[in-house]
Design an enzyme around this catalytic site. Sequence first.
Site, PDB file in Angstrom:
ATOM      1  N   ASP A 104       0.944  -1.279   0.140  1.00  0.00           N
ATOM      2  CA  ASP A 104       0.024  -0.199  -0.066  1.00  0.00           C
ATOM      3  C   ASP A 104       1.043   1.004   0.140  1.00  0.00           C
ATOM      4  O   ASP A 104       1.592   1.660   1.179  1.00  0.00           O
ATOM      5  CB  ASP A 104      -0.651   0.093   1.271  1.00  0.00           C
ATOM      6  N   ASP A 322      -2.138   7.155  -5.901  1.00  0.00           N
ATOM      7  CA  ASP A 322      -2.479   5.724  -5.245  1.00  0.00           C
ATOM      8  C   ASP A 322      -2.307   4.745  -6.462  1.00  0.00           C
ATOM      9  O   ASP A 322      -3.543   4.516  -7.103  1.00  0.00           O
ATOM     10  CB  ASP A 322      -3.947   6.041  -4.799  1.00  0.00           C
TER      11      ASP A 322
END
Length: 476
Positions: A104, A322
């Site tokens: 992540d 992201d």
Amino acid sequence: MALAHQTTHLVTINLFFYLVCSSSANNVNGGGFSVELIRRNSPNSPFYNHNTSPPKSLSNRFRRLLEPSNPNIPQSEVRRDFDGEHLMKFSIGTPPVDIYGVADTGSTLIWTQCEPCIDCYKQKNPKFDPRKSSTYRNVSCGAQECNLLIDSGPNSCSSSSDHRQELCNYNYSYVDGATTIGLLAKETITLKAASGKPIPLQNIVFGCGHNNTGETFQENQMGVVGLGIGNMSFISQISPAVGGKKFSYCLVPSHANPTSTSKMSFGNGSEVLGEGVVSTRLISELDNNAYRVTLKGMSVGDKFVPFNSSGNGASPGNTILDSGTPNTYLPQQFYDPLVAELKKQIAMSPSEIMDPTFGTLVCYNNKNIFKGKKITVHFEGGAKLQLTPNQIFFYHQEFQNFCFAMQNSSYVTRDDFIVYGNYVQSNFWIGFDLERMVVSFKPTDCTNSSSSFIATPFSFSSTYVLNFLLFVILTF
């Protein structure tokens, strides 16, 4: 990936990496390493199910990469799933236990489900049991690492079972309500070199999660590997060993063959260099977790659509990069004029498809109408990225339409920022230099496994030496 947060901190939830590879803290000696990323639904993934059909909703999709020439450089695979998820494989403890975690870029905490698991989501593989590892060590409440945990959420103290030590507890939550609670600890994380040699990374601080809940987590996910900007992230912890706080990746596009691998590299050799590179600065003042940049606007063809139509300009750090969230999410005041201009320039009328979680999708049933259509992204400092139809449209399995890969963020958040997802990041070699605080982009065919993305120390030095020798020969 899903946006997650600790109080005001925004993070992401799932860019899943299945790492078959690696690097080492004590064996790398200041050199970088490279990994390949495997999609969760790739035939090469241990969780691949030939009988599984694509998800019928986008509800689980809103969350959160260079070929080494040296066989001793650690590497792993990460392959893109149809729903944008990637698994990262590494081993933890002594003896080592395989973990398939969520890699992540928007969060900083590394954690995995641990035994005893008091209240945990269902997990397919056995959970890590720290009682069976000879290298597991709890972090005390007074340790520096516990104080650094403030970047990753609130912490508290509790007594050990023998009452001889105050232990550091963590409590980390995501915006969708998913939470992990447990003890902060140190362990040996083992990755694997391209030669197959295991490389241990010692004393890596991670969360041993004993209470982990949330609909976001699925049974093939054994935790999260935070790659964000904070002090507790994976890149921050290994940076002294790999030659710097920097990394880069090259993500394969959504239409690529499922066996195609995305690639990621860390430290020395991960720099994005060469012809066609553009850069913009990273904004660190607004967020301790996510990578923020400033997006000025986008052009559809020759028509420029500003981020802020009021004329006040774009606020610094209005965009989160992201790599775990497939789609890009735009504030409504930016999304509406951008989509209006897109519709003007495409002759066919779109289908307005309503997704139960994320609202209206703008879709077309013929991909040929996109030929020649391009969107240019304008970042601060003059950096421009030209997106092709393969980057701005994706094939929706359920609706069997080609849908615009940008959506109105008002359906999922009230925040006035952009989530720049991985569809539009695909086929760019993207490098994060956290020492210079810049991010660089280079158009690249990320499906080409023969491409040499990593500029190894040899490649740099040998270029200068050969040029010098050539100069000497020509001179004399």
